[in-house]
Design an enzyme around this catalytic site. Structure first.
Site, mmCIF file in Angstrom:
data_model
loop_
_atom_site.group_PDB
_atom_site.id
_atom_site.type_symbol
_atom_site.label_atom_id
_atom_site.label_comp_id
_atom_site.label_asym_id
_atom_site.label_seq_id
_atom_site.Cartn_x
_atom_site.Cartn_y
_atom_site.Cartn_z
ATOM 1 N N ARG A 93 0.838 -1.194 0.000
ATOM 2 C CA ARG A 93 0.000 0.000 0.000
ATOM 3 C C ARG A 93 0.880 1.253 0.000
ATOM 4 N NH1 ARG A 93 -1.658 -3.695 3.798
ATOM 5 N NH2 ARG A 93 -3.789 -4.512 3.643
ATOM 6 N N HIS A 104 -2.979 -9.804 4.646
ATOM 7 C CA HIS A 104 -4.329 -10.046 5.164
ATOM 8 C C HIS A 104 -4.345 -11.308 6.013
ATOM 9 C CE1 HIS A 104 -7.109 -7.219 2.989
ATOM 10 N NE2 HIS A 104 -5.992 -7.025 2.324
#
Length: 235
Positions: free
Chosen positions: A56, A189
């Site tokens: 990100r 995740h």
């Protein structure tokens, strides 16, 4: 309804149980490099790592020199950039334990990584890998103008956001054969829900699967025309 006083729930809205997420743009490898090459040189690697490690923006902005291993070809995420309401920037721990991770990058990016560290990163092991032209921390709002200019110059869709590079990278990794667990690890995740989005079937992958099944058939069949269907219940 739970108390069985009424037979059905009158509070129903047709379609409320569905939410259609708009399709995110996915770039080709050539388009990723076109955007990267259209960026200011200090931001070229930012685009390449976003696409090919799926980090990100906040994770990339928080990277330090010691987080990059040129021998192992990995980047290690230990923190992510956050911005306070007053505009101050600081690096914080990821939201979950899964966010702390090492992600491999292709060997084909090694020269770009080395060049960037030599010319653009802040000095010292704790120096930020990506900094602004004046040496300050990379700020999303300041980066946006460079991004829009490069996007136009590369001729890609105006709907492309920087975060879509992560989407592109996950799609490419899935096409390359990454499993759900491998995608989860790369993405940071702890749940498989997001990773499963990228496990969609493409025609190329479907052809590759069929070809592998064909190889299994060739290697596993007994020779001879009478062997087809023997010992198998096809009904």
């Amino acid at each position: 309804m739970d108390d069985e006083l009424i037979r059905r729930n009158p509070c129903r809205i047709k379609g409320a149980d569905r939410y259609d997420v708009p399709e995110q743009p996915v770039l080709t490898v050539a388009e990723v490099f076109a955007v990267a090459d259209s960026m200011a040189p200090r931001y070229r690697l930012l685009v390449l790592l976003a696409a090919f490690t799926t980090l990100r923006f906040g994770e990339l902005a928080a990277l330090r020199r010691r987080d990059i291993d040129l021998e192992a070809l990995t980047v290690t995420v230990r923190r992510a950039q956050a911005e306070l309401q007053d505009g101050r920037l600081f690096d914080k721990a990821p939201k979950s334990a899964a966010g702390v991770r090492s992600v491999s990058f292709p060997a084909e990016l090694l020269d770009a990584v080395t060049h960037h560290l030599e010319h653009f990163a802040a000095p010292g092991r704790e120096g930020h890998v990506f900094v602004g032209p004046q040496g300050g921390q990379l700020r999303r709002s300041n980066f946006r103008d460079d991004w829009v200019t490069a996007r136009k110059a590369a001729g890609v869709t105006a709907e492309l956001h920087f975060h879509d590079l992560r989407h592109t990278g996950n799609t490419l990794a899935s096409t390359a054969g990454a499993s759900t667990w491998e995608l989860m690890t790369r993405m940071g995740h702890s749940s498989s829900r997001a990773a499963l989005i990228y496990q969609h079937m493409t025609s190329d992958r479907d052809r590759a699967i069929a070809d592998r099944l064909g190889a299994m058939i060739r290697n596993g069949r007994e020779p001879g025309p009478d062997s087809v269907g023997e010992g198998t219940d096809w009904m």
